[in-house]
Each structure stands twice: as structure tokens, then as C-alpha cells.
Design an enzyme around this catalytic site. Structure first.
Site, short mmCIF file in Angstrom:
data_model
loop_
_atom_site.label_atom_id
_atom_site.label_comp_id
_atom_site.label_asym_id
_atom_site.label_seq_id
_atom_site.Cartn_x
_atom_site.Cartn_y
_atom_site.Cartn_z
N ASP A 19 0.85 -1.19 0.00
CA ASP A 19 0.00 0.00 0.00
C ASP A 19 0.89 1.25 0.00
OD1 ASP A 19 -2.49 1.26 0.03
OD2 ASP A 19 -2.64 1.23 2.23
N HIS A 20 0.30 2.42 -0.24
CA HIS A 20 0.98 3.72 -0.27
C HIS A 20 2.49 3.66 0.03
CE1 HIS A 20 -2.69 6.16 -0.45
NE2 HIS A 20 -3.22 5.26 0.36
N GLY A 50 -8.65 7.20 7.64
CA GLY A 50 -8.99 7.39 9.05
C GLY A 50 -10.50 7.45 9.24
N GLY A 95 -9.81 4.89 1.97
CA GLY A 95 -10.65 5.54 2.97
C GLY A 95 -11.98 4.84 3.16
N THR A 154 -8.08 1.50 9.11
CA THR A 154 -8.35 2.06 10.44
C THR A 154 -9.30 1.18 11.24
OG1 THR A 154 -8.01 4.29 9.57
CG2 THR A 154 -9.17 4.11 11.66
#
Length: 295
Positions: A82-83, A181, A209, A233
Site C-alpha cells: 500500500d501507499h 482514518g 478511505g 483504520t
């Protein structure tokens, strides 16, 4: 079965109107929970890693966990980075056994982002792995990356087409109003933008997200071409809270395996709920059959 490349999996998801759930792993137990949840629903799943998680453990440890779980499983499992902004880390992942890699150069101007992404495209082709890249800036906090609301930039469909045409991506991450988040207030997701981007690019979209979005929002986004939905999250909170809840209910139990199992079951239930919500149930056989047809 061996780990699979993300590219054909997400194409299958997009073509068949579902999304593959992608969870950011924390440890071996969460990997096991992801794969077992997917098995229970006969669904594919994506195990993701952040750069921070790799730094804490190691490339070799993480690959060994995911391979162990995947090779003993009949469902398709992807190991995805990821990222990531570090090209050296990206290449090490591809070398070590990841079957998908992501470059996040979204903070840079279009041309610089594209140039960095092309370098990663070369890595993906070299090691025959899938690739995700991002255009536009998604607000919120993702590990140590912070994008304030005023700094977020929604992705332009025309720029998206130029970007995707130049890269032949497995997944395209873009800013459409979601946030990393937990949401403060009601998220405003631009469904028209999702549809316009997917029509322009014909590239499976990665919806970042995902924590906190409503079932209706997920359904609308998936119907418009979101083929990968990230959940991070939510997992972090269940991972920690499940131990707190077990200890409150069993204050005198100091058997570690019972505590660990309570955490495992809570995380596994979370994984299963999202996999089913995104339409992944019973999609594994169809995907595996599609691989045979194209072999």
C-alpha cells in the site's frame, strides 16, 4: 494456492460488479484471519502492507506469513504494498514476493508523479507483478502520511485518462471525496466523478478511505467501477479493542492463547463482513476459471 497477481483479479471484479476487500495486515494472526475469512466465503482477498509495517518486521517475515496462509488455501490471495514513496522499498517488495506494488507520488505535480510512476511500471513489468498508482490527494491520515482537508485535491477525469493510458495500471487510486482514518462528519463522496473517471480510464479503481463509509456508499461506488476497497483504520481499532474487551470480561485469565484467539476471531469476523459486503462471496471459482481461459 500460490499468491496471485492483482491485475487479472481486479479486472474480474470490475467486469463482474464486485470489489475485492483489501486489508492492511498487522501481524501473522491478522493474515491468517483474512485468508480464513475469505475461505469461509469462497472469495478472493488482498493482504496489504504499509511501509511502516515492513520496517517493523521485514520483507522476508511478511512474505513467509502470507505465503504460508495462501499456499494452504484454495482461494486467491494477493500480497500488495500500500501507499509507498520509496522506490527502493517498492523494488525490494517485488523481488521478495509481493504480487502487487503501489507508488504514491500524488503529492507531486502531474508530470513528476507520472515520471516516478513510470519507473515503478518498469519494476512491475520486470517482476511480473500488479501495480497501483495515485493521482489527486486523498485527505486524512494513512500511517505517517497526513493530508489536510484544505490540501486534498480531487482527481480530474481528463488527467486520470492521460495518467492511466501511460501506465496500464492494475488499480487506480484517486481522490473522490473519501478520507483515510475515521470521518469527522458525513463524507461527501463524488459518485459522478467515480463514474466519469472509470468511463475515461477503464481501469479498476481502488477506493481508499473505506472505514466509516455506509453500505449504500460502498454499493454505489462498486457499481461505478470501484474494484478494490481498502480497510485499515477499522482493523486497527478492532485489533486493540478486542483485547481490551476480552480482558474486561476475563480479568483473571492470563492464558495468552485465549487472548490471542479472541483477537483473531474479532478480526476474522470484521474481514468476513467486509468481504461479503463488497460482493466477494463465491467469486473465487469464477476468477480461477477465468485464469484458465486466458492461460
Amino acid at each position: 494456492m500460490p499468491l496471485v497477481n492483482m491485475k487479472p483479479l481486479l479486472r474480474h471484479a470490475m467486469d463482474n460488479g464486485y470489489a475485492v476487500a483489501a486489508f492492511n495486515l498487522v501481524d501473522y494472526n491478522t493474515v491468517k484471519g483474512m485468508v480464513k475469512a475469505a475461505e469461509g466465503l469462497n472469495a478472493p482477498v488482498i493482504c496489504q502492507t504499509s511501509s511502516k509495517t515492513i520496517d517493523y518486521y521485514s520483507h522476508e517475515e511478511i512474505v513467509s506469513w502470507v505465503r504460508t496462509c495462501a499456499e494452504n488455501s484454495p482461494v486467491p490471495v494477493v500480497l500488495h504494498l500500500d501507499h509507498c514513496k520509496d522506490i527502493a522499498m517498492i523494488e525490494k517488495c517485488a523481488q521478495t514476493g509481493w504480487t502487487s506494488i503501489m507508488i504514491d507520488a500524488s503529492e507531486f505535480p502531474f508530470e513528476e508523479n507520472l515520471e516516478m510512476s513510470k519507473r515503478v511500471r518498469d519494476i512491475a513489468e520486470k517482476y511480473n507483478v500488479g501495480m497501483e498508482a495515485e493521482l489527486g490527494q486523498i485527505m486524512g491520515v494513512e500511517d505517517d502520511m497526513v493530508v489536510a482537508e484544505e490540501d486534498s485535491v480531487l482527481t480530474d477525469p481528463e488527467d486520470a485518462k492521460k495518467f492511466c493510458d501511460a501506465l496500464d495500471l492494475s488499480a487506480f487510486a484517486c481522490a473522490v471525496g473519501t478520507a483515510h482514518g475515521f470521518y469527522k462528519g458525513e463524507p461527501v463522496v463524488d459518485f459522478d466523478r467515480i463514474e466519469a473517471i472509470n468511463k475515461a480510464t477503464n481501469t479498476p479503481m481502488a477506493l481508499h478511505g473505506g472505514t466509516g463509509l455506509s453500505d449504500e456508499t460502498f454499493a454505489k461506488a462498486i457499481a461505478r467501477g470501484s474494484a478494490k476497497v481498502n480497510i485499515s483504520t477499522n482493523l486497527k481499532h478492532v485489533f486493540v479493542k478486542s483485547v481490551d474487551e476480552y480482558r474486561r470480561a476475563n480479568p483473571d485469565d492470563y492464558e495468552p492463547l485465549r487472548v490471542i484467539d479472541a483477537q483473531y476471531q474479532a478480526c476474522k469476523d470484521l474481514f468476513a463482513s467486509f468481504i461479503e459486503k463488497f460482493g466477494g462471496k463465491d467469486q473465487a471459482p469464477s476468477f480461477l476459471e477465468s485464469l484458465k481461459e486466458t492461460a
